[in-house]
Scaffold this motif. Structure first.
Motif, PDB file in Angstrom:
ATOM      1  N   TRP A 166       0.833  -1.204   0.000  1.00 25.01           N
ATOM      2  CA  TRP A 166       0.000   0.000   0.000  1.00 25.01           C
ATOM      3  C   TRP A 166       0.870   1.257   0.000  1.00 25.01           C
ATOM      4  O   TRP A 166       0.565   2.238  -0.687  1.00 25.01           O
ATOM      5  CB  TRP A 166      -0.950   0.017   1.192  1.00 25.01           C
ATOM      6  CG  TRP A 166      -2.185  -0.797   0.997  1.00 25.01           C
ATOM      7  CD1 TRP A 166      -2.539  -1.909   1.683  1.00 25.01           C
ATOM      8  CD2 TRP A 166      -3.258  -0.553   0.063  1.00 25.01           C
ATOM      9  NE1 TRP A 166      -3.758  -2.377   1.237  1.00 25.01           N
ATOM     10  CE2 TRP A 166      -4.217  -1.570   0.243  1.00 25.01           C
ATOM     11  CE3 TRP A 166      -3.488   0.411  -0.907  1.00 25.01           C
ATOM     12  CZ2 TRP A 166      -5.386  -1.641  -0.503  1.00 25.01           C
ATOM     13  CZ3 TRP A 166      -4.653   0.341  -1.658  1.00 25.01           C
ATOM     14  CH2 TRP A 166      -5.577  -0.669  -1.451  1.00 25.01           C
ATOM     15  N   ALA A 167       1.961   1.242   0.763  1.00 17.45           N
ATOM     16  CA  ALA A 167       2.836   2.418   0.820  1.00 17.45           C
ATOM     17  C   ALA A 167       3.483   2.689  -0.538  1.00 17.45           C
ATOM     18  O   ALA A 167       3.536   3.835  -0.989  1.00 17.45           O
ATOM     19  CB  ALA A 167       3.909   2.214   1.895  1.00 17.45           C
ATOM     20  N   ILE A 168       3.966   1.651  -1.185  1.00 13.08           N
ATOM     21  CA  ILE A 168       4.583   1.824  -2.513  1.00 13.08           C
ATOM     22  C   ILE A 168       3.534   2.272  -3.524  1.00 13.08           C
ATOM     23  O   ILE A 168       3.816   3.126  -4.380  1.00 13.08           O
ATOM     24  CB  ILE A 168       5.294   0.526  -2.942  1.00 13.08           C
ATOM     25  CG1 ILE A 168       6.512   0.302  -2.046  1.00 13.08           C
ATOM     26  CG2 ILE A 168       5.698   0.568  -4.409  1.00 13.08           C
ATOM     27  CD1 ILE A 168       7.117  -1.080  -2.145  1.00 13.08           C
ATOM     28  N   THR A 169       2.326   1.745  -3.415  1.00 10.77           N
ATOM     29  CA  THR A 169       1.231   2.190  -4.286  1.00 10.77           C
ATOM     30  C   THR A 169       0.925   3.658  -4.042  1.00 10.77           C
ATOM     31  O   THR A 169       0.757   4.442  -4.986  1.00 10.77           O
ATOM     32  CB  THR A 169      -0.024   1.325  -4.047  1.00 10.77           C
ATOM     33  OG1 THR A 169       0.311  -0.044  -4.276  1.00 10.77           O
ATOM     34  CG2 THR A 169      -1.168   1.752  -4.940  1.00 10.77           C
ATOM     35  N   ARG A 170       0.885   4.065  -2.765  1.00  8.89           N
ATOM     36  CA  ARG A 170       0.622   5.463  -2.401  1.00  8.89           C
ATOM     37  C   ARG A 170       1.674   6.381  -3.008  1.00  8.89           C
ATOM     38  O   ARG A 170       1.358   7.398  -3.639  1.00  8.89           O
ATOM     39  CB  ARG A 170       0.631   5.592  -0.870  1.00  8.89           C
ATOM     40  CG  ARG A 170       0.300   6.977  -0.374  1.00  8.89           C
ATOM     41  CD  ARG A 170       0.727   7.174   1.088  1.00  8.89           C
ATOM     42  NE  ARG A 170       2.125   7.535   1.127  1.00  8.89           N
ATOM     43  CZ  ARG A 170       3.052   6.916   1.829  1.00  8.89           C
ATOM     44  NH1 ARG A 170       2.766   5.883   2.586  1.00  8.89           N
ATOM     45  NH2 ARG A 170       4.305   7.327   1.796  1.00  8.89           N
ATOM     46  N   ILE A 171       2.925   6.035  -2.843  1.00 13.27           N
ATOM     47  CA  ILE A 171       4.017   6.862  -3.357  1.00 13.27           C
ATOM     48  C   ILE A 171       3.983   6.899  -4.884  1.00 13.27           C
ATOM     49  O   ILE A 171       4.187   7.956  -5.492  1.00 13.27           O
ATOM     50  CB  ILE A 171       5.369   6.350  -2.826  1.00 13.27           C
ATOM     51  CG1 ILE A 171       5.439   6.546  -1.309  1.00 13.27           C
ATOM     52  CG2 ILE A 171       6.540   7.029  -3.530  1.00 13.27           C
ATOM     53  CD1 ILE A 171       6.548   5.770  -0.622  1.00 13.27           C
ATOM     54  N   SER A 172       3.694   5.772  -5.506  1.00 11.68           N
ATOM     55  CA  SER A 172       3.640   5.701  -6.971  1.00 11.68           C
ATOM     56  C   SER A 172       2.532   6.575  -7.541  1.00 11.68           C
ATOM     57  O   SER A 172       2.750   7.335  -8.498  1.00 11.68           O
ATOM     58  CB  SER A 172       3.444   4.255  -7.422  1.00 11.68           C
ATOM     59  OG  SER A 172       4.507   3.449  -6.986  1.00 11.68           O
TER      60      SER A 172
END
Length: 174
Positions: free
Chosen positions: A25-31
């Motif tokens: 979720w964090a990597i998706t958020r940043i992306s």
């Protein structure tokens, strides 16, 4: 007879350990944050990806004209075409791109970014109706669903500022 109401306890202790899904979720958020922030930067400076230098916002170009003028033949095209190039629409759009992108990348204000990002994306989806490749679903709605998921998953608490005590205590900063 008095009744008691169970209220949620505010998180005041140290952050809990993260599960692998929290990192997804964090990597998706940043992306997705980068997608919004990049759109802001490219439209502002005309770095030649979606916006040529001559049409950059700092060169007097309108960041909304290209997309909104292209909706003229669509179902709601008359409405959206009338907004193209309006200074207030350009400013709202650009501040939205910047704010949503920064909030998602930083992991603070993710809930606000999810609401405003979903509103922006649904308006962009509506401007393209009827869709060329699907009866109702496109990337604007998919991104909107993901933004809601980011907010619900508290995605800013992993790899972001969501672990700061002020963010954890203040609901609108989450």
């Amino acid at each position: 007879m008095a009744t008691t109401v169970n209220r949620p306890v505010l998180e005041t202790g140290p952050p809990t350990a993260h599960r692998p899904v929290d990192y997804v979720w964090a990597i998706t958020r940043i992306s997705i944050g980068w997608i919004f922030l990049w759109a802001f930067l490219d439209k502002t400076f005309g770095w030649g990806f979606a916006t040529p230098a001559g049409k950059a916002w700092i060169s007097g170009g309108s960041p909304t004209t290209g997309f909104l003028k292209g909706t003229g033949e669509n179902a709601l095209g008359g409405f959206f075409s009338s907004l193209a190039g309006q200074p207030w629409v350009d400013w709202l759009f650009m501040l939205g791109l910047l704010g949503i992108g920064a909030a998602l990348i930083l992991g603070a204000g993710t809930r606000i970014a999810a609401v405003t990002g979903t509103l922006m994306l649904v308006l962009m989806w509506a401007a393209e109706l009827p869709l060329a490749n699907n009866p109702f679903l496109d990337e604007h709605l998919i991104y909107s669903i993901v933004l809601v998921g980011l907010a619900l998953a508290n995605a800013g608490a992993t790899l972001g500022l969501g672990t700061l005590p002020i963010v954890r205590r203040t609901a609108w900063l989450k």
